[in-house]
Scaffold this active site. Structure first.
Site, PDB file in Angstrom:
ATOM      1  CG  ASP A  65      -2.286   0.640   0.904  1.00 18.24           C
ATOM      2  OD1 ASP A  65      -2.269   1.835   0.552  1.00 18.24           O
ATOM      3  OD2 ASP A  65      -3.326  -0.018   1.001  1.00 18.24           O
ATOM      4  CG  HIS A 122      -0.744   1.423  -3.385  1.00 22.44           C
ATOM      5  ND1 HIS A 122      -1.979   1.133  -2.847  1.00 22.44           N
ATOM      6  CD2 HIS A 122      -0.398   0.345  -4.117  1.00 22.44           C
ATOM      7  CE1 HIS A 122      -2.354  -0.084  -3.235  1.00 22.44           C
ATOM      8  NE2 HIS A 122      -1.403  -0.581  -4.005  1.00 22.44           N
TER       9      HIS A 122
END
Length: 211
Positions: free
Chosen positions: A50, A73
Site C-alpha cells: 500500500d 502505492h
C-alpha cells in the site's frame, strides 16, 4: 495495517528504517502520520503493498527526505474529507526520493462530497521515478472501487502545491493527472522541471484504484 502509526506526535524524528511487506498484501501502509507536528522522516527504505508513506488529517510541518519507495502505492496525502471536523494539512515537504514500480507516485486525494478543510504549502521536489504508474495525481473525486456515490463536490481546499524537478519513467500515458473540486478549485499549483517519459513497451493502463 500500518507498520508505523504516528498519531498526535510532536517533534519526532525517524531515520534509517527499513520496512518490508509483500507487494500483493493489502492495506500494509509503511508509515502513517496524522494529527502530528514537526516530524522528520529520512533515510527510509519501504517496500509494501500500500502507501509507503501516508499523511492524514492534521499533519503539519512534516519533512520527508531520502526515501526509497517501491513496490507499493507511492507517497500520499489523504484521503481527506471523509469525516467531519478534520484538521488541516500544511507544511509538507518531500525531497530526494526515489519511487520504483509503484502503483502511484505523488498523490493528494480527497473524498467527494466532503466537509471543509485545507491542504496548503506542499512541496514535492527532486524525485526520481522508475516505471511508476500515475506519477503525479491530485484527485478530488477519490472513490475506491466505486463503492461510494459522488453526489457533491469536495470541500477540501488544495492550494500552494509544488511539483519541482520530477524525472524518470512512467507506465501510464498520463504523467500528470489533476482533478480538482468544481466548487473549491485548486489554487497556486506549480509544475516545473518535469521530465517524465512513458515506457511504451511496458505500458499498463492508468488506474484510479485504491484501497
Amino acid at each position: 495495517m500500518f507498520h508505523f502509526h504516528l498519531n498526535n506526535c510532536d517533534n519526532v524524528a525517524m531515520n534509517h528504517v527499513s520496512i518490508l511487506a509483500p507487494e500483493e498484501s493489502p492495506n500494509t501502509d509503511g508509515i502513517y502520520v496524522g494529527a502530528s507536528n514537526n516530524m522528520h522522516l529520512s533515510n527510509l527504505n519501504i517496500t509494501t503493498g500500500d502507501d509507503c508513506i501516508l499523511l492524514g488529517p492534521g499533519s503539519t510541518n512534516i519533512n520527508i527526505s531520502d526515501v526509497t519507495c517501491g513496490p507499493g502505492h507511492g507517497i500520499s496525502i489523504g484521503s481527506l474529507g471523509k469525516y467531519p471536523n478534520e484538521k488541516n494539512v500544511a507544511g509538507i515537504t518531500v525531497k530526494n526520493t526515489t519511487l520504483s514500480k509503484t502503483n502511484n507516485g505523488l498523490r493528494i486525494k480527497t473524498w467527494a462530497p466532503s466537509p471543509s478543510s485545507t491542504v496548503s504549502d506542499v512541496t514535492f521536489q527532486d524525485i526520481i521515478l522508475n516505471d511508476v504508474n500515475n506519477p503525479i495525481i491530485i484527485d478530488q473525486q477519490y472513490c475506491p472501487d466505486n463503492r461510494y456515490s459522488q453526489q457533491g463536490d469536495s470541500k477540501v481546499q488544495i492550494k500552494t502545491v509544488k511539483f519541482v524537478n520530477i524525472q524518470g519513467s512512467s507506465l501510464s500515458p498520463i504523467g500528470v493527472n489533476v482533478i480538482c473540486s468544481k466548487s473549491m478549485p485548486c489554487q497556486d499549483i506549480e509544475l516545473s522541471c518535469l521530465d517524465i517519459t512513458m515506457q511504451r513497451q511496458l505500458h499498463a493502463p492508468m488506474s484510479r484504484e485504491n484501497f
